[in-house]
Every structure is written in C-alpha cells, then in structure tokens.
Design an enzyme around this catalytic site. Structure first.
Site: not given
Ligand code: NAP
Ligand code: MG
Length: 480
Positions: A186, A238-240, A243, A260, A294, A391
């Site tokens: 996706k 993607g984002s933490t 995740g 990641e 990133c 970030e």
C-alpha cells in the site's frame, strides 16, 4: 542582486507524455479491479493543487481479496518456481523501470512535489537498481546464508510513506520477491501514482497474477493489512507513532515485523573539515527532497571556532537555492507534499521562534499557488529546544555548537531517534571514533544522503529495527 548574479531561464520538463488515467482501481491478482468498497478519493499535484486522478480506497473486503490472491500465488506458483526463473521476472521489472524512467520521474514529481532533478537522477534509477541488485540474489540465497537452508515466509504486507513513493516500493518489493515471498503493498494516500504505474509495469512483465498486489487507501487500509490473519510478514516505513500502533497490534502473533521510522540526524562539522565541501553536504543533507527524508541531516553541530564562518557560508549558499516548480530542471527545493505537512512545518517554525531562536530564511519568492516553504535555519539552538528534539520533516535546520568530541557524541546521541548521522573531518581516526559511538544505523563521512542497493539501511531506538538493502535486507524475508 549583484552584477555577478543572474536568474536561470525556466526549464520545465514536459509532462504531456506522462499517461495518468482519470481513475485507478486496485491491482489485485494481475489486473486492475474496481474496489468492493465502491469508494474513490482524489489525488493532487501539491505544486499546483490540480487534481491528477481518482484513486480506489480499499476496504476490508478488498484487503481480504488481495491477501487471498497473494496466498494463492505463493502456494501454487511462486514458492515452487526455481529461483533463477524468479530472478528473470525481477530483472525484467528493473529493465522496464529503466525504459519508462522519464514518465516515472515526471509522475513522481507531479504527485509528490519533489524536484524533477531528484526524481530523474535519484529516485527512479535507484529504484531500478534495487530490482537489479535483488534479482542477482534470488538464486544465491544458499550462498548468502550457508548451512541455514533459507525458506520464504509467505505473504508480505508492505506499507510505505509519501516521501520516496517509487523507491520505497522498490525497497520493499524487490527483496520480498527475490526471497520467494508474495506481496500486498500500500502506498501512502497522497502519492499513489508511481506505485500504480509500477503495477502496470508488473502486469506488462507478465509476473504471475497475485505475486504482487498493489492496493490504495488510507491508514485503515494499512491497519486491515497489518491485522489480516493470513499475513506472515509486515514491512512498514512511516512515522514512529504508527510503527508503535503496528507493533502493539501484532503482539502475540507470529507475524514477522520490520519498522523503518522517523529520524533526527546529527550532521557534525569539525574545524579540520574542508568547509566548503561540508557546507554543500549540509545543504544537500537537509534540503534534499524538501527535508522530507527520514535520514535528513536536520541537526547541525559545528565546532565552536568555525561556527561563524560556517553559518555565513550556509546563508550565502541558501540565498542561491531555487525554490519552485518541481518540474523545472533548475529547481533545488520543490513543493511540500501536502497541506497537512506544510501546516506541521509552519507550526514548528512558530515553535522555534517562540523558543527564542534566531531564524534565517533567504529572501526568495515562493510561488503563489501550491504548498511551499522557504529553507530555514534556526541558529543558536540548544539540546532542550523542541525543534531540536522533534522530527519536523521539512527544510528546517537547527544549528548547535560544540567544543570537544565527547560533547558532540553525547549531544548527537541524546535523542529518541537513531537512523543516520554525518561527520565532516580531515582525520580518519576521528571518523572511526565517531562511527563506533554514534547510535545511528548509517553514518556518512565527508558526504551525505548516499544510497546504494548493496548497503544496508535502518535504525536504532525509536527509528525502528531491521535493515533494508544489501544482504541484510534479505534476512527479514526469510526463515533461517
Ligand atoms: P505515516 O502516517 O506513518 O504513514 C505511513 C504509511 O502507513 C502510509 O501508507 C499510511 O497511510 C499508513 N498508515 C497510517 N496509519 C496506519 C495504521 N494505523 N496502520 C497501518 N498503516 C497505517 O507516515 P507518513 O506521514 O506517511 O510519513 C512520514 C513519516 O515516515 C516520518 O515520520 C518519517 O520519518 C517516516 N519515514 C521513515 C523512513 C525510514 O526509512 N525510516 C522513510 C520514510 C519516512 P496514509 O498515507 O493513508 O496515512
Ligand atoms: Mg499518514
């Protein structure tokens, strides 16, 4: 403007050759199908606001049918196929990406906002290289992992972000196929077009139906993929925050996971560094792809005795950066990917000012339409500033100073992230000292943002775990 400065004439790349359908279905079992959800959403060009296409929104039933197609292709075809035959398909995908590189680059810039120079010279060729590289591994897994009898896992669910849409798809799909797995991928909601183009390429390469399925949608589509009981492996970039949600939701299952996530890289300049080269590297490190990277070098550390010189040179270089039309070959900084991301960056510009930091932006003009942001320095930042700790994911660089190597190591590491770092110095011993002590997955020395399919990439701490690229990138897709 002094008499030695001049403007470049506009040099826009043609876009009339890029074929974008008015509407895209979901790529399941080798063909584009209408979504069972019956829902579509629009995708836009962030540089102009122009609507580019309508994109299917996959619901739970669509996810089920994509996973079922991947499962069947895995059991009936892909798992049984001799590895050297699998490799031929992967090579073929790489070759067709090369053949259609111009169209892919233009569409990547139109849908994502990144400068055509980057999509043309970096994203697309690097995506092709990943397929070439992993095609080479497909029939050599027994040599890569001697005496380990490597076995594929089954169906991989792969979810990617909007900053390198085609390249992230390549990073995910190429190693999965080389190791004998099948895929449901996706792309991010704002940048689906090159992934759908890749679906066309995969179809045109006659890959057996169901080996790669590409479905589009929002976060809940991703969540349905993650929670599907017949998925064996999840690869997420993607984002933490997301995740962490994924990690929680698969606890207690035997699904394999690689993450990641975000980053906040330190880029460190010592007083013995070649300053001009370092300044150019810092500029590339943070302003490349609008800072939507990133591993962007978003925290600059300069040794105190050269800080003034470095800041003055950074400002002078920033004044020459061209911000504007992503399709113009002269553009250095293109459009911010979405309204949402621009709002986030502007919010942090406000935070930095409120934290009392000195701000510098060149006096360039931004285009009237579309999402744009000036490259920005925050000078005199401290470890406790939010703009240093959090970030931003935009063209914003904080500058801190240091005196000793111990001090800079401590400051660089004192952050929840650990994806990458950069070091600029004339001394090899300093480089090795730092690379062993910096808690970052990748450390670049006297360069920045260099990628190669053969070298592994991935994080420490809240930047995630698992590696993509290189021989390491095969492991998350194998039972060893
Ligand atoms: P994001 O919101 O985490 O989205 C990433 C992908 O996950 C998108 O496809 C997204 O779909 C999907 N998603 C959202 N919620 C989900 C859920 N609950 N379950 C499953 N999937 C879900 O991140 P983003 O805003 O697109 O990207 C920016 C972030 O990615 C930054 O933090 C950046 O550091 C990180 N990043 C990391 C790397 C790396 O290699 N470490 C590379 C690139 C980016 P939607 O698009 O529909 O929301
Ligand atoms: Mg999102």
């Amino acid at each position: 403007m002094s008499k030695f400065e001049w403007k470049y004439a506009a040099a826009p790349e043609a876009s009339n050759h890029a074929k974008i359908d008015a509407r895209y279905g979901l790529f399941i079992n080798g063909k584009f199908v209408n979504p069972l959800s019956k829902k579509y959403y629009s995708t836009h060009n962030p540089a102009t606001g122009q609507k580019l296409s309508e994109i299917a929104e996959a619901g739970e039933k669509d996810v089920n049918s994509a996973v079922a197609a991947a499962r069947q292709a895995y059991e009936k075809v892909w798992k049984k196929m001799p590895a050297k035959e699998r490799a031929k398909y992967i090579f073929r995908i790489a070759r067709v990406i090369q053949e259609r590189s111009r169209e892919l680059a233009v569409i990547e810039s139109m849908n994502g906002g990144k400068p055509i120079r980057e999509s043309r010279d970096f994203d697309v060729p690097t995506a092709a290289n990943h397929f070439f590289y992993y095609a080479g591994w497909a029939d050599k897994l027994d040599y890569a992992f001697p005496n380990k009898k490597p076995k594929s896992l089954g169906v991989a669910a792969q979810i990617i972000p909007w900053n390198f849409p085609l390249l992230m798809a390549a990073w995910k799909i190429a190693p999965a196929l080389a190791t004998g797995n099948t895929v449901v991928l996706k792309p991010a909601e704002t940048t689906p077009l090159t992934a759908l183009k890749l679906a066309e390429i995969i179809r045109d390469c006659d890959l057996p139906p169901g080996v790669v399925n590409i479905i589009t949608g929002f976060g809940n589509t991703g969540a349905a993929m993650v929670n599907h009981p017949d998925v064996n492996k999840i690869a997420f970039t993607g984002s933490t925050d997301v995740g962490k949600i994924i990690q929680k939701s698969i606890a207690g299952t035997d699904k394999k996971l690689t993450l990641e996530l975000g980053g906040k890289a330190a880029n460190i300049i010592f007083d013995d560094a070649p300053i001009n080269q370092a300044v150019e590297g810092v500029i590339n490190g943070i302003f490349f792809n609008q800072g939507h990277v990133c591993c962007a070098g978003s925290r600059l550390f300069v040794q105190e005795n050269i800080a003034e010189e470095v800041i003055q040179k950074l400002k002078a270089r920033m004044q020459t950066l061209i911000v504007g039309d992503p399709l113009d070959k002269n553009t250095d900084i293109g459009a911010i990917n979405s309204r949402e991301q621009l709002d986030k960056i502007n919010y942090y510009l406000k935070v930095g000012k409120e934290e009392g930091l000195e701000i510098y932006q060149p006096n360039c003009k931004l285009p009237a339409n579309g999402f744009y942001c000036k490259p920005t320095l925050f000078i005199g930042a401290a470890q406790s500033n939010r703009v240093v700790q959090e970030e931003i994911f935009g063209p914003v660089l904080t500058i801190q100073t240091f005196r000793t190597i111990e001090e800079v190591i401590e400051k660089a590491n004192n952050i929840p992230y650990g994806l990458s770092a950069g070091v600029w110095t004339d001394k090899g011993s300093k480089i090795f000292n730092l690379t062993t002590k910096l808690r970052a997955g990748v450390v670049w020395a006297n360069t920045y943002n260099k990628f190669d399919p053969s070298s592994p990439f991935g994080g420490y701490k809240e930047s995630g775990f698992g590696r993509e690229g290189g021989l390491h990138g095969l492991m998350p897709y194998l039972n060893l």
